[in-house]
Scaffold this motif. Structure first.
Motif, PDB file in Angstrom:
ATOM      1  N   ARG A 163       0.830  -1.209   0.000  1.00 56.00           N
ATOM      2  CA  ARG A 163       0.000   0.000   0.000  1.00 56.00           C
ATOM      3  C   ARG A 163       0.865   1.258   0.000  1.00 56.00           C
ATOM      4  O   ARG A 163       0.537   2.241  -0.671  1.00 56.00           O
ATOM      5  CB  ARG A 163      -0.940  -0.021   1.212  1.00 56.00           C
ATOM      6  N   ASP A 164       1.965   1.227   0.740  1.00 56.76           N
ATOM      7  CA  ASP A 164       2.886   2.368   0.740  1.00 56.76           C
ATOM      8  C   ASP A 164       3.458   2.600  -0.658  1.00 56.76           C
ATOM      9  O   ASP A 164       3.630   3.761  -1.084  1.00 56.76           O
ATOM     10  CB  ASP A 164       4.027   2.120   1.724  1.00 56.76           C
ATOM     11  N   SER A 165       3.767   1.520  -1.365  1.00 57.95           N
ATOM     12  CA  SER A 165       4.329   1.649  -2.713  1.00 57.95           C
ATOM     13  C   SER A 165       3.313   2.254  -3.676  1.00 57.95           C
ATOM     14  O   SER A 165       3.665   3.061  -4.539  1.00 57.95           O
ATOM     15  CB  SER A 165       4.787   0.279  -3.222  1.00 57.95           C
ATOM     16  N   LEU A 166       2.046   1.861  -3.538  1.00 61.37           N
ATOM     17  CA  LEU A 166       0.996   2.466  -4.363  1.00 61.37           C
ATOM     18  C   LEU A 166       0.895   3.960  -4.097  1.00 61.37           C
ATOM     19  O   LEU A 166       0.764   4.766  -5.028  1.00 61.37           O
ATOM     20  CB  LEU A 166      -0.342   1.787  -4.094  1.00 61.37           C
ATOM     21  N   THR A 167       0.960   4.341  -2.831  1.00 59.36           N
ATOM     22  CA  THR A 167       0.918   5.762  -2.476  1.00 59.36           C
ATOM     23  C   THR A 167       2.100   6.504  -3.087  1.00 59.36           C
ATOM     24  O   THR A 167       1.948   7.579  -3.677  1.00 59.36           O
ATOM     25  CB  THR A 167       0.926   5.931  -0.945  1.00 59.36           C
ATOM     26  N   LEU A 168       3.284   5.910  -2.961  1.00 60.18           N
ATOM     27  CA  LEU A 168       4.492   6.523  -3.506  1.00 60.18           C
ATOM     28  C   LEU A 168       4.387   6.715  -5.015  1.00 60.18           C
ATOM     29  O   LEU A 168       4.652   7.804  -5.544  1.00 60.18           O
ATOM     30  CB  LEU A 168       5.707   5.657  -3.165  1.00 60.18           C
ATOM     31  N   MET A 169       3.979   5.653  -5.729  1.00 55.20           N
ATOM     32  CA  MET A 169       3.907   5.744  -7.182  1.00 55.20           C
ATOM     33  C   MET A 169       2.785   6.681  -7.626  1.00 55.20           C
ATOM     34  O   MET A 169       2.885   7.334  -8.669  1.00 55.20           O
ATOM     35  CB  MET A 169       3.717   4.350  -7.785  1.00 55.20           C
ATOM     36  N   GLY A 170       1.718   6.754  -6.833  1.00 50.60           N
ATOM     37  CA  GLY A 170       0.661   7.705  -7.150  1.00 50.60           C
ATOM     38  C   GLY A 170       1.161   9.135  -7.078  1.00 50.60           C
ATOM     39  O   GLY A 170       0.819   9.978  -7.919  1.00 50.60           O
ATOM     40  N   GLU A 171       1.989   9.418  -6.086  1.00 49.05           N
ATOM     41  CA  GLU A 171       2.561  10.764  -5.958  1.00 49.05           C
ATOM     42  C   GLU A 171       3.522  11.057  -7.101  1.00 49.05           C
ATOM     43  O   GLU A 171       3.506  12.137  -7.689  1.00 49.05           O
ATOM     44  CB  GLU A 171       3.283  10.895  -4.611  1.00 49.05           C
ATOM     45  N   ILE A 172       4.367  10.083  -7.428  1.00 49.52           N
ATOM     46  CA  ILE A 172       5.348  10.283  -8.501  1.00 49.52           C
ATOM     47  C   ILE A 172       4.648  10.501  -9.842  1.00 49.52           C
ATOM     48  O   ILE A 172       5.037  11.359 -10.640  1.00 49.52           O
ATOM     49  CB  ILE A 172       6.297   9.072  -8.584  1.00 49.52           C
ATOM     50  N   ALA A 173       3.585   9.727 -10.087  1.00 47.93           N
ATOM     51  CA  ALA A 173       2.873   9.810 -11.368  1.00 47.93           C
ATOM     52  C   ALA A 173       1.884  10.969 -11.414  1.00 47.93           C
ATOM     53  O   ALA A 173       1.285  11.227 -12.463  1.00 47.93           O
ATOM     54  CB  ALA A 173       2.132   8.498 -11.634  1.00 47.93           C
ATOM     55  N   GLY A 174       1.712  11.654 -10.289  1.00 48.90           N
ATOM     56  CA  GLY A 174       0.735  12.734 -10.251  1.00 48.90           C
ATOM     57  C   GLY A 174      -0.694  12.232 -10.252  1.00 48.90           C
ATOM     58  O   GLY A 174      -1.612  12.927 -10.700  1.00 48.90           O
ATOM     59  N   LYS A 175      -0.894  10.993  -9.742  1.00 47.54           N
ATOM     60  CA  LYS A 175      -2.232  10.394  -9.701  1.00 47.54           C
ATOM     61  C   LYS A 175      -2.533   9.842  -8.311  1.00 47.54           C
ATOM     62  O   LYS A 175      -2.827   8.656  -8.125  1.00 47.54           O
ATOM     63  CB  LYS A 175      -2.348   9.288 -10.747  1.00 47.54           C
ATOM     64  N   PRO A 176      -2.477  10.717  -7.291  1.00 45.67           N
ATOM     65  CA  PRO A 176      -2.731  10.226  -5.933  1.00 45.67           C
ATOM     66  C   PRO A 176      -4.148   9.702  -5.744  1.00 45.67           C
ATOM     67  O   PRO A 176      -4.362   8.794  -4.940  1.00 45.67           O
ATOM     68  CB  PRO A 176      -2.461  11.456  -5.062  1.00 45.67           C
ATOM     69  N   ASP A 177      -5.106  10.257  -6.475  1.00 46.67           N
ATOM     70  CA  ASP A 177      -6.491   9.785  -6.335  1.00 46.67           C
ATOM     71  C   ASP A 177      -6.622   8.341  -6.804  1.00 46.67           C
ATOM     72  O   ASP A 177      -7.352   7.544  -6.206  1.00 46.67           O
ATOM     73  CB  ASP A 177      -7.449  10.679  -7.120  1.00 46.67           C
ATOM     74  N   LYS A 178      -5.931   8.013  -7.892  1.00 45.18           N
ATOM     75  CA  LYS A 178      -5.976   6.636  -8.395  1.00 45.18           C
ATOM     76  C   LYS A 178      -5.334   5.690  -7.386  1.00 45.18           C
ATOM     77  O   LYS A 178      -5.837   4.586  -7.144  1.00 45.18           O
ATOM     78  CB  LYS A 178      -5.273   6.536  -9.747  1.00 45.18           C
ATOM     79  N   ALA A 179      -4.234   6.115  -6.788  1.00 44.99           N
ATOM     80  CA  ALA A 179      -3.583   5.279  -5.780  1.00 44.99           C
ATOM     81  C   ALA A 179      -4.513   5.042  -4.603  1.00 44.99           C
ATOM     82  O   ALA A 179      -4.628   3.908  -4.098  1.00 44.99           O
ATOM     83  CB  ALA A 179      -2.285   5.936  -5.313  1.00 44.99           C
ATOM     84  N   ARG A 180      -5.183   6.092  -4.165  1.00 44.50           N
ATOM     85  CA  ARG A 180      -6.115   5.930  -3.042  1.00 44.50           C
ATOM     86  C   ARG A 180      -7.260   4.993  -3.419  1.00 44.50           C
ATOM     87  O   ARG A 180      -7.728   4.206  -2.591  1.00 44.50           O
ATOM     88  CB  ARG A 180      -6.652   7.298  -2.609  1.00 44.50           C
ATOM     89  N   ARG A 181      -7.690   5.046  -4.670  1.00 42.47           N
ATOM     90  CA  ARG A 181      -8.768   4.160  -5.112  1.00 42.47           C
ATOM     91  C   ARG A 181      -8.318   2.704  -5.103  1.00 42.47           C
ATOM     92  O   ARG A 181      -9.068   1.812  -4.690  1.00 42.47           O
ATOM     93  CB  ARG A 181      -9.219   4.558  -6.515  1.00 42.47           C
ATOM     94  N   LEU A 182      -7.103   2.453  -5.529  1.00 46.52           N
ATOM     95  CA  LEU A 182      -6.584   1.083  -5.538  1.00 46.52           C
ATOM     96  C   LEU A 182      -6.379   0.561  -4.122  1.00 46.52           C
ATOM     97  O   LEU A 182      -6.614  -0.623  -3.844  1.00 46.52           O
ATOM     98  CB  LEU A 182      -5.274   1.028  -6.319  1.00 46.52           C
ATOM     99  N   ILE A 183      -5.954   1.433  -3.220  1.00 47.43           N
ATOM    100  CA  ILE A 183      -5.791   1.022  -1.826  1.00 47.43           C
ATOM    101  C   ILE A 183      -7.147   0.736  -1.196  1.00 47.43           C
ATOM    102  O   ILE A 183      -7.308  -0.226  -0.433  1.00 47.43           O
ATOM    103  CB  ILE A 183      -5.014   2.095  -1.037  1.00 47.43           C
ATOM    104  N   ALA A 184      -8.140   1.556  -1.512  1.00 48.45           N
ATOM    105  CA  ALA A 184      -9.485   1.324  -0.991  1.00 48.45           C
ATOM    106  C   ALA A 184     -10.043  -0.006  -1.505  1.00 48.45           C
ATOM    107  O   ALA A 184     -10.759  -0.715  -0.779  1.00 48.45           O
ATOM    108  CB  ALA A 184     -10.409   2.481  -1.392  1.00 48.45           C
ATOM    109  N   TRP A 185      -9.728  -0.342  -2.742  1.00 49.28           N
ATOM    110  CA  TRP A 185     -10.130  -1.634  -3.315  1.00 49.28           C
ATOM    111  C   TRP A 185      -9.519  -2.781  -2.521  1.00 49.28           C
ATOM    112  O   TRP A 185     -10.208  -3.739  -2.153  1.00 49.28           O
ATOM    113  CB  TRP A 185      -9.690  -1.682  -4.781  1.00 49.28           C
ATOM    114  N   ARG A 186      -8.244  -2.681  -2.221  1.00 45.64           N
ATOM    115  CA  ARG A 186      -7.573  -3.704  -1.423  1.00 45.64           C
ATOM    116  C   ARG A 186      -8.270  -3.861  -0.074  1.00 45.64           C
ATOM    117  O   ARG A 186      -8.539  -4.972   0.388  1.00 45.64           O
ATOM    118  CB  ARG A 186      -6.107  -3.329  -1.183  1.00 45.64           C
TER     119      ARG A 186
END
Length: 285
Positions: A68-91
Motif C-alpha cells: 500500500r505504501d508503494s501504491l501511495t508513492l507511485m501515485g505521488e510520482i505519477a501525479g495520480k494520488p487519487d488513483k492510488a487511493r482508489r486502488l488502496i481502498a479496493w484492497r
C-alpha cells in the motif's frame, strides 16, 4: 497491454551479484526526474544514484502495508494520488470482506496450503512471516509450512509429511507447471497431488503471488478456489473491470484465460469454475 515496453533499454540494471545494481552512466543519459530503487537491499545499490545527484525514491517490499505504501508513492510520482487511493481502498474492501467470512469458518473446515516459492529444481517453501502466509491465512487457509519462518529449502519427505490439501506453485518459474508435482515419484504421493489440487499462480499485468497492485484478484481467486461454497466471485468479470481501471485496457476472453493459466490449471480439481461466468456483485476498484 503496452507493447512499447518490449523495447525499453534494460541495461540500466547493470547486474551485480543480485541483479539490482544500477548502471549510473546509462541512467544519466535518460535524464530521469526520479529513479525508483529497492530500499531494502542495502545502500550499495542506492549510493551510486545518490552520489550522482539523482532524485531517488526507495520502495520496501514483502508485506501488505509495504504494498500500500508503494501504491501511495507511485501515485505521488505519477501525479495520480487519487488513483492510488482508489486502488488502496479496493484492497481494503476486498480484504475486509474476505477476512470477515473466513473468520466465521470452523477450524475443521480450514484447508492446509503450501506455497512453493521455488520448485523447478529443489523445493523452497514460504513459511510464516511471508506474503504468501498472509494471503493463505486471509482467505481462511492454514499455511502448512507455518512452523518455519521465511522462505526455506525443504525436501520432498517434509512436504509429504505436512500432507497439504492444496499446493500453490509460484509464478516466477515460467516453465514450472503442476506436472512437476504429478510426475515426481515422491511428490505425486502427496495428498494435494492425489486429489489434483495443485495450481500455478495466475499472472496478469504482474504475477499474483508477490505483493502487487493486482493482489485483490489473487485473494478472490484463492478464496474461491479453496471454499467455492463460501466465496462466489465472478472472477473473470472482476479481471475485466479492474484491468480497465488499472491499465485502461479491456482484456479479451483469451487474455483472461491466459491470466488464469487455464492451459496448465484447467484439468485441476474445481478449476472449471473459472471458465464459466456467473454474475455476482462487482468488486472492481
Amino acid at each position: 497491454m503496452f507493447p512499447s515496453a518490449r523495447v525499453i533499454n534494460s541495461s540500466i540494471a547493470a547486474g551485480g551479484a543480485d541483479g539490482f545494481m544500477p548502471n549510473v552512466e546509462t541512467l544519466a543519459m535518460l535524464d530521469p526526474d526520479v529513479v525508483v530503487q529497492w530500499g531494502d537491499r542495502g545502500d550499495d545499490i542506492v549510493a551510486p544514484l545518490r552520489n550522482a545527484g539523482m532524485h531517488t525514491a526507495l520502495m520496501r517490499y514483502g508485506t501488505e502495508q509495504f504494498a500500500r505504501d508503494s501504491l501511495t508513492l507511485m501515485g505521488e510520482i505519477a501525479g495520480k494520488p487519487d488513483k492510488a487511493r482508489r486502488l488502496i481502498a479496493w484492497r481494503e474492501a476486498v480484504a475486509t470482506e474476505i477476512a470477515a467470512k473466513a473468520a466465521a469458518m470452523p477450524d475443521k473446515r480450514r484447508l492446509k496450503v503450501v506455497y512453493l516459492q521455488r520448485a523447478s529444481t529443489g523445493l523452497v517453501v514460504a513459511g510464516a512471516n511471508t506474503y504468501s502466509d498472509y494471503y493463505i491465512r486471509l482467505v481462511g487457509g492454514v499455511n502448512a509450512a507455518a512452523e518455519l519462518s521465511g522462505a526455506l529449502a525443504i525436501n520432498a519427505e517434509q512436504l509429504a509429511q505436512w500432507a497439504p490439501d492444496v499446493i500453490l506453485l509460484n509464478g516466477f518459474e515460467e516453465q514450472l507447471t503442476p506436472r512437476r508435482i504429478y510426475d515426481d515419484p515422491l511428490l505425486s504421493g502427496a495428498k494435494a497431488a492425489m486429489e489434483r489440487r495443485v495450481y500455478k499462480m495466475p499472472i496478469g499485468g504482474y504475477r499474483w503471488d508477490p505483493p502487487s497492485h493486482e493482489n485483490p484478484l489473487a485473494w478472490m481467486w484463492l478464496a474461491q478456489l479453496l471454499y467455492p461454497d463460501l466465496f462466489r466471485y465472478d472472477l473473470r468479470k472482476e479481471i475485466e473491470e479492474s484491468y480497465q481501471i488499472v491499465y485502461g485496457y479491456r482484456p479479451s476472453l483469451s487474455d483472461i484465460d491466459s491470466v488464469l493459466r487455464l492451459s496448465v490449471n484447467g484439468d485441476a480439481r474445481g478449476y472449471d469454475r473459472f471458465t464459466a461466468v456467473a454474475p455476482t456483485p462487482g468488486h472492481a476498484p
